[in-house]
Design a protein around this motif. Structure first.
Motif, PDB file in Angstrom:
ATOM      1  N   SER A   1      -9.114   3.728  -0.313  1.00  0.00           N
ATOM      2  CA  SER A   1      -8.038   3.098   0.445  1.00  0.00           C
ATOM      3  C   SER A   1      -7.487   4.057   1.504  1.00  0.00           C
ATOM      4  O   SER A   1      -7.287   3.674   2.669  1.00  0.00           O
TER       5      SER A   1
ATOM      6  N   HIS B   1      -7.734   3.478   5.558  1.00  0.00           N
ATOM      7  CA  HIS B   1      -6.547   3.374   6.422  1.00  0.00           C
ATOM      8  C   HIS B   1      -6.493   4.510   7.445  1.00  0.00           C
ATOM      9  O   HIS B   1      -6.000   4.327   8.555  1.00  0.00           O
TER      10      HIS B   1
ATOM     11  N   ASP C   1     -12.929  -0.757   0.645  1.00  0.00           N
ATOM     12  CA  ASP C   1     -11.531  -0.844   0.212  1.00  0.00           C
ATOM     13  C   ASP C   1     -11.302  -2.119  -0.603  1.00  0.00           C
ATOM     14  O   ASP C   1     -10.620  -2.104  -1.629  1.00  0.00           O
TER      15      ASP C   1
ATOM     16  N   HIS D   1       1.572  -4.478   4.027  1.00  0.00           N
ATOM     17  CA  HIS D   1       0.438  -3.873   3.310  1.00  0.00           C
ATOM     18  C   HIS D   1       0.866  -2.618   2.551  1.00  0.00           C
ATOM     19  O   HIS D   1       0.396  -2.375   1.433  1.00  0.00           O
TER      20      HIS D   1
ATOM     21  N   HIS E   1       0.669  -1.787  -1.422  1.00  0.00           N
ATOM     22  CA  HIS E   1       0.236  -0.518  -2.008  1.00  0.00           C
ATOM     23  C   HIS E   1       1.220  -0.053  -3.086  1.00  0.00           C
ATOM     24  O   HIS E   1       0.816   0.440  -4.133  1.00  0.00           O
TER      25      HIS E   1
HETATM   26 ZN   LIG Z   1      -4.718  -0.876   1.689  1.00  0.00          ZN
END
Ligand SMILES: [Zn+2]
Length: 247
Positions: free
Chosen positions: A83, A87, A106, A211, A215
């Motif tokens: 992840s 990102h 991801d 987002h 998380h």
């Molecule tokens: Zn993410």
């Protein structure tokens, strides 16, 4: 005074923190502050995950506990690492093959993580012989989810969310029927945390930092499950089953 009020109202204009919602079949493009928040909220958990794996391995008392905590611990590390890489690549490269590769990774690692979260329970608890079948079902669903992600990436987003919910919720029915129900409460709270987070997973372009908030829900759900595994499964003598996988 009017100008100060205008400046204040523009500085707290939350709509500037997010971009427009993505069109069908396209990815949402986060704003720079959203990208940074996305990276930070999962990067922070890479080192604690490594420590968690080491902790679970040293606490394990049997071969089954060592194997299952290794599977869970490694998937935890993979989840946060893949992840964070995705990102970061998304923020620095913004497009291209690498970004697409890690975006699929991801999403795919979420299926592995869900199956890995059930694995310690299915391996270490007594389900009267149903644990091996359940394990096959959970991991088959994870593989199918990864294949779906690879073939139809970003094409049917509602189907992707439905798959996450199916693989996340269906095995819970089996877990509810274990002979010794200790840990079910924490497992359910963790599961409900993930499900609540899915609301934000679907709110890119509607809620700023949606987002990154997703998380945070993932981190919280994982913390509940990590606590439950450490409290009820490893280093604790479980009820022996003649048909179980205790080693
Ligand atoms: Zn993410």
């Amino acid at each position: 005074m009017t100008s100060l009020r205008r400046q204040l109202s523009s500085s707290i204009d939350l709509s500037k923190l997010k971009n427009q919602r993505a069109k069908a079949g396209e990815q949402y493009i986060p704003t720079d502050v959203e990208q940074i928040a996305n990276v930070i909220t999962h990067a922070l958990w890479i080192v604690p995950s490594l420590v968690g794996l080491f902790w679970m391995q040293t606490k394990s008392q049997s071969q089954a506990e060592i194997i299952t905590t290794f599977v869970y611990g490694v998937s935890l590390i993979c989840l946060f690492t893949v992840s964070t890489i995705f990102h970061t690549v998304s923020f620095t490269k913004r497009s291209g093959v690498l970004k697409n590769f890690f975006h699929i990774g991801d999403r795919a690692v979420i299926y592995i993580f869900i199956a890995s979260s059930y694995t310690p329970w299915l391996m270490l608890k007594d389900f009267g012989g149903a644990e091996i079948t359940s394990m096959w079902i959970v991991w088959t669903m994870a593989v199918l989810g990864i294949l779906y992600q690879y073939i139809f990436h970003e094409q049917y987003k509602w189907l992707e969310t439905l798959f996450y919910l199916i693989i996340g919720v269906c095995p819970a029915w089996c877990v509810m029927h274990m002979a010794d129900p200790s840990g079910v409460f924490e497992l359910a709270v963790g599961g409900m945390t993930y499900i609540a987070g899915v609301i934000f997973f679907k709110c890119d372009g509607i809620i700023p930092f949606a987002h990154a908030i997703w998380h945070c829900f993932v981190m919280t759900g994982a913390t509940f499950h990590f606590y439950a595994i450490n409290t009820y499964l490893i280093g604790v003598k479980q009820v022996e089953s003649s048909q179980g996988m205790h080693v």
